[in-house]
Scaffold this motif. Structure first.
Motif, PDB file in Angstrom:
ATOM      1  N   VAL A 103       0.834  -1.205   0.000  1.00  0.00           N
ATOM      2  CA  VAL A 103       0.000   0.000   0.000  1.00  0.00           C
ATOM      3  C   VAL A 103       0.867   1.254   0.000  1.00  0.00           C
ATOM      4  CG1 VAL A 103      -1.611   1.347   1.398  1.00  0.00           C
ATOM      5  CG2 VAL A 103      -2.002  -1.089   1.063  1.00  0.00           C
ATOM      6  N   VAL A 104       1.902   1.260   0.836  1.00  0.00           N
ATOM      7  CA  VAL A 104       2.774   2.441   0.905  1.00  0.00           C
ATOM      8  C   VAL A 104       3.509   2.642  -0.416  1.00  0.00           C
ATOM      9  CG1 VAL A 104       4.791   3.411   2.049  1.00  0.00           C
ATOM     10  CG2 VAL A 104       3.018   2.304   3.404  1.00  0.00           C
ATOM     11  N   LYS A 105       4.032   1.568  -0.995  1.00  0.00           N
ATOM     12  CA  LYS A 105       4.733   1.699  -2.267  1.00  0.00           C
ATOM     13  C   LYS A 105       3.793   2.130  -3.387  1.00  0.00           C
ATOM     14  CE  LYS A 105       8.598  -1.463  -1.503  1.00  0.00           C
ATOM     15  NZ  LYS A 105       9.288  -2.699  -1.965  1.00  0.00           N
ATOM     16  N   GLY A 106       2.534   1.678  -3.336  1.00  0.00           N
ATOM     17  CA  GLY A 106       1.585   2.064  -4.370  1.00  0.00           C
ATOM     18  C   GLY A 106       1.250   3.540  -4.351  1.00  0.00           C
ATOM     19  N   ARG A 107       1.404   4.180  -3.192  1.00  0.00           N
ATOM     20  CA  ARG A 107       1.098   5.609  -3.085  1.00  0.00           C
ATOM     21  C   ARG A 107       2.292   6.495  -3.435  1.00  0.00           C
ATOM     22  NH1 ARG A 107      -2.453   5.659   2.555  1.00  0.00           N
ATOM     23  NH2 ARG A 107      -4.206   4.418   1.753  1.00  0.00           N
ATOM     24  N   HIS A 108       3.440   5.894  -3.692  1.00  0.00           N
ATOM     25  CA  HIS A 108       4.639   6.665  -4.043  1.00  0.00           C
ATOM     26  C   HIS A 108       5.246   6.035  -5.298  1.00  0.00           C
ATOM     27  CE1 HIS A 108       4.048   7.436   0.264  1.00  0.00           C
ATOM     28  NE2 HIS A 108       4.587   8.615   0.036  1.00  0.00           N
ATOM     29  N   ASP A 109       4.957   6.634  -6.438  1.00  0.00           N
ATOM     30  CA  ASP A 109       5.371   6.089  -7.730  1.00  0.00           C
ATOM     31  C   ASP A 109       6.828   6.469  -8.020  1.00  0.00           C
ATOM     32  OD1 ASP A 109       5.468   4.982 -10.225  1.00  0.00           O
ATOM     33  OD2 ASP A 109       4.307   6.571 -11.205  1.00  0.00           O
ATOM     34  N   VAL A 110       7.666   5.460  -8.264  1.00  0.00           N
ATOM     35  CA  VAL A 110       9.068   5.722  -8.611  1.00  0.00           C
ATOM     36  C   VAL A 110       9.238   5.920 -10.116  1.00  0.00           C
ATOM     37  CG1 VAL A 110       9.989   4.460  -6.635  1.00  0.00           C
ATOM     38  CG2 VAL A 110       9.556   3.238  -8.764  1.00  0.00           C
ATOM     39  N   GLY A 111       8.153   5.825 -10.864  1.00  0.00           N
ATOM     40  CA  GLY A 111       8.249   6.007 -12.303  1.00  0.00           C
ATOM     41  C   GLY A 111       8.269   7.455 -12.747  1.00  0.00           C
ATOM     42  N   VAL A 112       8.000   8.388 -11.808  1.00  0.00           N
ATOM     43  CA  VAL A 112       8.030   9.798 -12.176  1.00  0.00           C
ATOM     44  C   VAL A 112       9.474  10.250 -12.343  1.00  0.00           C
ATOM     45  CG1 VAL A 112       5.857  10.251 -11.015  1.00  0.00           C
ATOM     46  CG2 VAL A 112       8.002  10.500  -9.753  1.00  0.00           C
ATOM     47  N   GLU A 113       9.655  11.403 -12.986  1.00  0.00           N
ATOM     48  CA  GLU A 113      11.016  11.865 -13.277  1.00  0.00           C
ATOM     49  C   GLU A 113      11.756  12.258 -12.008  1.00  0.00           C
ATOM     50  OE1 GLU A 113      13.244  14.773 -16.498  1.00  0.00           O
ATOM     51  OE2 GLU A 113      11.075  14.844 -16.249  1.00  0.00           O
ATOM     52  N   GLU A 117      11.878  11.387  -3.397  1.00  0.00           N
ATOM     53  CA  GLU A 117      11.066  11.099  -2.216  1.00  0.00           C
ATOM     54  C   GLU A 117      10.447   9.707  -2.297  1.00  0.00           C
ATOM     55  OE1 GLU A 117       9.210  11.786   1.481  1.00  0.00           O
ATOM     56  OE2 GLU A 117      10.855  12.796   0.439  1.00  0.00           O
ATOM     57  N   ALA A 118      10.002   9.313  -3.477  1.00  0.00           N
ATOM     58  CA  ALA A 118       9.404   7.982  -3.642  1.00  0.00           C
ATOM     59  C   ALA A 118      10.441   6.894  -3.381  1.00  0.00           C
ATOM     60  CB  ALA A 118       8.817   7.835  -5.037  1.00  0.00           C
ATOM     61  N   ARG A 119      11.665   7.083  -3.861  1.00  0.00           N
ATOM     62  CA  ARG A 119      12.717   6.087  -3.624  1.00  0.00           C
ATOM     63  C   ARG A 119      13.080   6.016  -2.147  1.00  0.00           C
ATOM     64  NH1 ARG A 119      17.328   7.172  -5.429  1.00  0.00           N
ATOM     65  NH2 ARG A 119      17.086   9.287  -6.255  1.00  0.00           N
TER      66      ARG A 119
END
Length: 363
Positions: A103-113, A117-119
């Motif tokens: 759930v936490v990883k789904g709310r922070h997308d690492v695919g953005v440029e 913060e997501a990483r």
């Protein structure tokens, strides 16, 4: 009489197991359909992760329902039931930790440029959940083993003689505890994160996976470098994306002293302005060294990611060399050799061998 009582008790327990499995099938046939119409993905993830452990939980609940009606329950069956309860708790706790991580990883997308913060969040939640899973398994298995009388007596004896036994246990568990605490330290201080660009042992790559004991680095040629946590904590390495994914790239060109630096600088700007890899921050050409035979030109450009910086660098190197070959071939590196002037030429030897001076007279 005893055999008939045992058969009846077994039938009642079997009835509870079957009832639990039927209830599990009904619940997990209805709830996913209800969750499919909801926008919240948390419930869908929860149902997906709890489907497997609930296959053990529902039969245990069914047994608990029929247990008051059971007249005779063998001691071994009761012990097995207790162990099954411990297993269900461990399995459910691991599933809930997986739900939390997903759930936490789904709310922070690492695919953005800009995914710094997501990483950071992905690294922290990944390491913490894996560490908690190890703790849950150790505590749960230890609690289950303590239900055996002999093991409980052995544990009491070890606590009574905590000197040598504690030393042996400490030495045996040192690698596990060392990696566990190193993982927690990495999660909190974060010298590395998932997808960080690093150079470890001279190898350039990205952090692909962080487990409970080691880090997997995906090297540029698709090899995998396995680095233990202890090495990450104790040894130095380069992290190119520690605070930002933006990075500077350099291209070195060696030319002749007759190179028109301003023309090369203008060509550099013309090349980068048409490239999507360039982020528009830095584009500089400087003469960084003057060697006996060549000048060293350094082109410094910026990009948003290390991958784009690499692509931009190789493109610039190719196009700048092509520009010098096409427009200024005299600027390519040359080797100069100074030859002596021909005989009879100005500055050379006079025609004929030099006359020898007469030897001084004796006396």
């Amino acid at each position: 009489m005893i055999e008939s009582t045992l058969l009846i008790s077994a039938g009642q327990i079997l009835l509870g197991i079957v009832g639990g499995l039927v209830a599990h099938a009904v619940v997990f046939a209805v709830l996913p359909r209800l969750a499919a119409g909801l926008e919240r993905s948390t419930l869908r993830i929860l149902l997906k992760r709890l489907r497997a452990p609930s296959r053990l939980i529902f039969p245990l609940l069914g047994i608990q329902v029929v247990l008051p009606a059971v007249d005779a329950l063998p001691e071994m069956a009761g012990h097995l039931l207790t162990l099954a309860v411990y297993a269900a708790f461990i399995w459910t706790a691991l599933a809930l930790l997986q739900v939390l991580e997903e759930v936490v990883k789904g709310r922070h997308d690492v695919g953005v440029e800009d995914n710094l913060e997501a990483r950071r969040i992905h690294t922290q939640i990944g390491v913490l959940t894996r560490s908690l899973m190890v703790i849950v398994v150790i505590v749960g298995v230890a609690a289950a083993l303590m239900t055996f009388d002999r093991i409980r007596a052995l544990g009491t004896a070890m606590l009574a003689s905590a000197g040598l036994a504690g030393l042996v246990l400490g030495l045996a568990t040192r690698p596990v505890l060392e990696n566990l605490f190193a993982g927690l330290q990495i999660a909190l201080t974060q010298p590395i994160r998932l997808d960080d660009v690093v150079i470890i042992d001279g190898e350039w790559g990205r952090i692909e996976e962080i487990t409970t004991t080691y880090v997997v680095v995906r090297i540029w040629d698709e090899r995998r470098l396995i680095v233990p946590f202890s090495k990450v904590i104790s040894d130095s390495f380069q992290n190119w994306t520690r605070h930002s994914s933006e990075i500077l790239g350099t291209v070195f060109i060696h030319t002749d002293y007759r190179v028109p630096v301003d023309a090369v600088r203008a060509e550099l700007h013309r090349i980068v302005e048409g490239r999507e890899e360039w982020d528009g921050r830095v584009c500089v050409l400087q003469v960084t060294d003057a060697r006996p035979a060549t000048l060293e030109l350094r082109a410094l450009v910026s990009a948003r990611t290390a991958g784009k910086a690499w692509d931009l660098r190789v493109h610039l190197r190719e196009k700048l060399v092509e520009f010098l070959q096409r427009e200024h071939p005299e600027s390519l590196p040359r080797t100069r050799v100074e030859l002596p002037a021909p005989v009879g030429a100005p500055g050379g030897h006079p025609s004929g061998p030099p006359e020898l001076a007469p030897a001084p007279a004796e006396g």
